[in-house]
Design a protein around this motif. Structure first.
Motif, PDB file in Angstrom:
ATOM      1  N   VAL A 194       0.924  -1.345  -0.100  1.00 24.87           N
ATOM      2  CA  VAL A 194       0.017  -0.071  -0.063  1.00 24.87           C
ATOM      3  C   VAL A 194       0.840   1.251  -0.041  1.00 24.87           C
ATOM      4  O   VAL A 194       1.918   1.438   0.841  1.00 24.87           O
ATOM      5  N   GLU A 195       0.658   2.049  -1.080  1.00 21.17           N
ATOM      6  CA  GLU A 195       1.633   3.297  -1.181  1.00 21.17           C
ATOM      7  C   GLU A 195       0.595   4.486  -0.845  1.00 21.17           C
ATOM      8  O   GLU A 195      -0.442   4.724  -1.252  1.00 21.17           O
ATOM      9  N   VAL A 196       1.044   5.528   0.170  1.00 20.84           N
ATOM     10  CA  VAL A 196       0.309   6.607   0.634  1.00 20.84           C
ATOM     11  C   VAL A 196       1.196   7.798   0.433  1.00 20.84           C
ATOM     12  O   VAL A 196       2.396   7.830   0.834  1.00 20.84           O
ATOM     13  N   MET A 197       0.473   8.870  -0.220  1.00 24.54           N
ATOM     14  CA  MET A 197       1.522  10.213  -0.421  1.00 24.54           C
ATOM     15  C   MET A 197       0.728  11.320   0.087  1.00 24.54           C
ATOM     16  O   MET A 197      -0.706  11.147   0.080  1.00 24.54           O
ATOM     17  N   PRO A 198       1.146  12.479   0.611  1.00 24.66           N
ATOM     18  CA  PRO A 198       0.638  13.437   0.939  1.00 24.66           C
ATOM     19  C   PRO A 198      -0.132  14.159  -0.025  1.00 24.66           C
ATOM     20  O   PRO A 198       0.534  14.015  -1.322  1.00 24.66           O
ATOM     21  N   LYS A 199      -1.451  14.706  -0.030  1.00 27.67           N
ATOM     22  CA  LYS A 199      -1.993  15.472  -1.076  1.00 27.67           C
ATOM     23  C   LYS A 199      -1.215  16.490  -2.007  1.00 27.67           C
ATOM     24  O   LYS A 199      -0.295  17.075  -1.103  1.00 27.67           O
ATOM     25  N   PRO A 200      -1.207  16.812  -3.134  1.00 26.76           N
ATOM     26  CA  PRO A 200      -0.497  17.723  -3.719  1.00 26.76           C
ATOM     27  C   PRO A 200      -0.711  19.034  -3.089  1.00 26.76           C
ATOM     28  O   PRO A 200       0.419  19.847  -2.914  1.00 26.76           O
ATOM     29  N   GLU A 201      -1.705  19.472  -2.546  1.00 25.42           N
ATOM     30  CA  GLU A 201      -1.887  21.008  -1.847  1.00 25.42           C
ATOM     31  C   GLU A 201      -1.439  21.054  -0.389  1.00 25.42           C
ATOM     32  O   GLU A 201      -1.463  22.057   0.152  1.00 25.42           O
ATOM     33  N   ILE A 202      -1.317  19.775   0.047  1.00 29.60           N
ATOM     34  CA  ILE A 202      -0.681  19.545   1.519  1.00 29.60           C
ATOM     35  C   ILE A 202       0.814  19.945   1.598  1.00 29.60           C
ATOM     36  O   ILE A 202       1.682  19.204   0.583  1.00 29.60           O
ATOM     37  N   LEU A 203       1.317  20.972   2.541  1.00 27.19           N
ATOM     38  CA  LEU A 203       2.523  21.172   2.802  1.00 27.19           C
ATOM     39  C   LEU A 203       3.249  19.816   3.021  1.00 27.19           C
ATOM     40  O   LEU A 203       2.747  19.247   3.923  1.00 27.19           O
ATOM     41  N   ASP A 204       4.538  19.559   2.677  1.00 27.72           N
ATOM     42  CA  ASP A 204       5.189  18.329   3.149  1.00 27.72           C
ATOM     43  C   ASP A 204       6.574  18.687   3.561  1.00 27.72           C
ATOM     44  O   ASP A 204       7.479  18.792   2.729  1.00 27.72           O
ATOM     45  N   PRO A 205       6.485  19.007   4.803  1.00 29.33           N
ATOM     46  CA  PRO A 205       8.039  19.666   5.387  1.00 29.33           C
ATOM     47  C   PRO A 205       9.206  18.499   5.352  1.00 29.33           C
ATOM     48  O   PRO A 205      10.408  18.793   4.767  1.00 29.33           O
ATOM     49  N   GLN A 206       8.929  17.303   5.411  1.00 34.08           N
ATOM     50  CA  GLN A 206       9.809  16.108   5.214  1.00 34.08           C
ATOM     51  C   GLN A 206      10.418  16.298   3.787  1.00 34.08           C
ATOM     52  O   GLN A 206      11.575  16.093   3.653  1.00 34.08           O
ATOM     53  N   GLY A 207       9.444  16.332   2.950  1.00 36.30           N
ATOM     54  CA  GLY A 207       9.854  16.312   1.456  1.00 36.30           C
ATOM     55  C   GLY A 207      10.878  17.468   1.101  1.00 36.30           C
ATOM     56  O   GLY A 207      11.981  17.206   0.538  1.00 36.30           O
ATOM     57  N   LYS A 208      10.284  18.711   1.714  1.00 40.05           N
ATOM     58  CA  LYS A 208      11.096  19.984   1.836  1.00 40.05           C
ATOM     59  C   LYS A 208      12.454  19.915   2.232  1.00 40.05           C
ATOM     60  O   LYS A 208      13.333  20.251   1.666  1.00 40.05           O
ATOM     61  N   ALA A 209      12.677  19.185   3.287  1.00 43.58           N
ATOM     62  CA  ALA A 209      13.869  19.097   4.011  1.00 43.58           C
ATOM     63  C   ALA A 209      14.857  18.143   2.846  1.00 43.58           C
ATOM     64  O   ALA A 209      15.845  18.499   2.907  1.00 43.58           O
ATOM     65  N   VAL A 210      14.211  17.096   2.699  1.00 45.48           N
ATOM     66  CA  VAL A 210      15.151  16.363   1.454  1.00 45.48           C
ATOM     67  C   VAL A 210      15.486  17.089   0.297  1.00 45.48           C
ATOM     68  O   VAL A 210      16.638  17.074  -0.028  1.00 45.48           O
ATOM     69  N   ALA A 211      14.532  17.595  -0.114  1.00 41.21           N
ATOM     70  CA  ALA A 211      14.794  18.627  -1.403  1.00 41.21           C
ATOM     71  C   ALA A 211      15.988  19.737  -1.021  1.00 41.21           C
ATOM     72  O   ALA A 211      16.871  19.830  -1.943  1.00 41.21           O
ATOM     73  N   GLY A 212      16.034  20.322   0.151  1.00 44.13           N
ATOM     74  CA  GLY A 212      17.062  21.152   0.429  1.00 44.13           C
ATOM     75  C   GLY A 212      18.377  20.576   0.824  1.00 44.13           C
ATOM     76  O   GLY A 212      19.430  21.088   0.597  1.00 44.13           O
ATOM     77  N   ALA A 213      18.335  19.244   1.039  1.00 43.60           N
ATOM     78  CA  ALA A 213      19.754  18.560   1.321  1.00 43.60           C
ATOM     79  C   ALA A 213      20.203  17.994   0.255  1.00 43.60           C
ATOM     80  O   ALA A 213      21.431  17.918  -0.013  1.00 43.60           O
ATOM     81  N   LEU A 214      19.605  17.638  -0.887  1.00 46.58           N
ATOM     82  CA  LEU A 214      20.220  16.991  -2.078  1.00 46.58           C
ATOM     83  C   LEU A 214      21.268  17.809  -2.750  1.00 46.58           C
ATOM     84  O   LEU A 214      22.139  17.397  -3.086  1.00 46.58           O
TER      85      LEU A 214
END
Lengths: 85, 85
Positions: B6-26
């Motif tokens: 089962v795969e679950v993702m935050p809705k597109p309109e929802i802020l995703d701080p974990q994803g943002k943190a990863v994007a900043g670290a890459l």
């Protein structure tokens, strides 16, 4: 715009308290068909343009270094997806 | 023994701080090919025997009620997998 999905799971020998909590809650909802549950992570990485071999290689490096902890987690899959899913 | 993912993702309109943190670290790791990152969840549900329609239906109910919060998350996929991955 291309998208790469990275899937990460706790290693089988690692205790997974989140998965255990889910497994304990399922029967209380009447969902009794499952013997165990494990919880991992799913990342969606967006790239500009098409997903090419260089992008997949970068995604694999990200998966091994930043998106997973190789001591306790396995990278299950790194795959390009088109459009949704 | 069968397995359902089962795969679950935050809705597109929802802020995703974990994803943002990863994007900043890459980029700090020299991985500059990505425009955005979102982080969701991946569950592996084990069933006794083969994965049949009843097990998939139970997994869908689990996905909608326990494994995701429908206010902020989408269930991306519920799929049977054989053996590994």
């Amino acid at each position: 715009m291309g998208r790469i999905v990275v899937e990460v799971m706790p290693k089988p020998e690692i205790l997974d308290p989140q998965g255990k909590a889910v497994a304990g809650a399922l029967p209380r909802l009447g969902l009794t068909g499952f013997t165990s549950v494990r919880q991992g992570k799913r990342f969606e990485l967006e790239v500009e343009g098409e997903v090419d071999d260089a992008a997949l290689e970068q995604a694999r490096r990200a998966a091994e270094t930043l998106l997973s902890n190789p001591v306790i987690e396995d990278v299950v899959r790194v795959t390009a997806v088109d459009g949704e899913s």
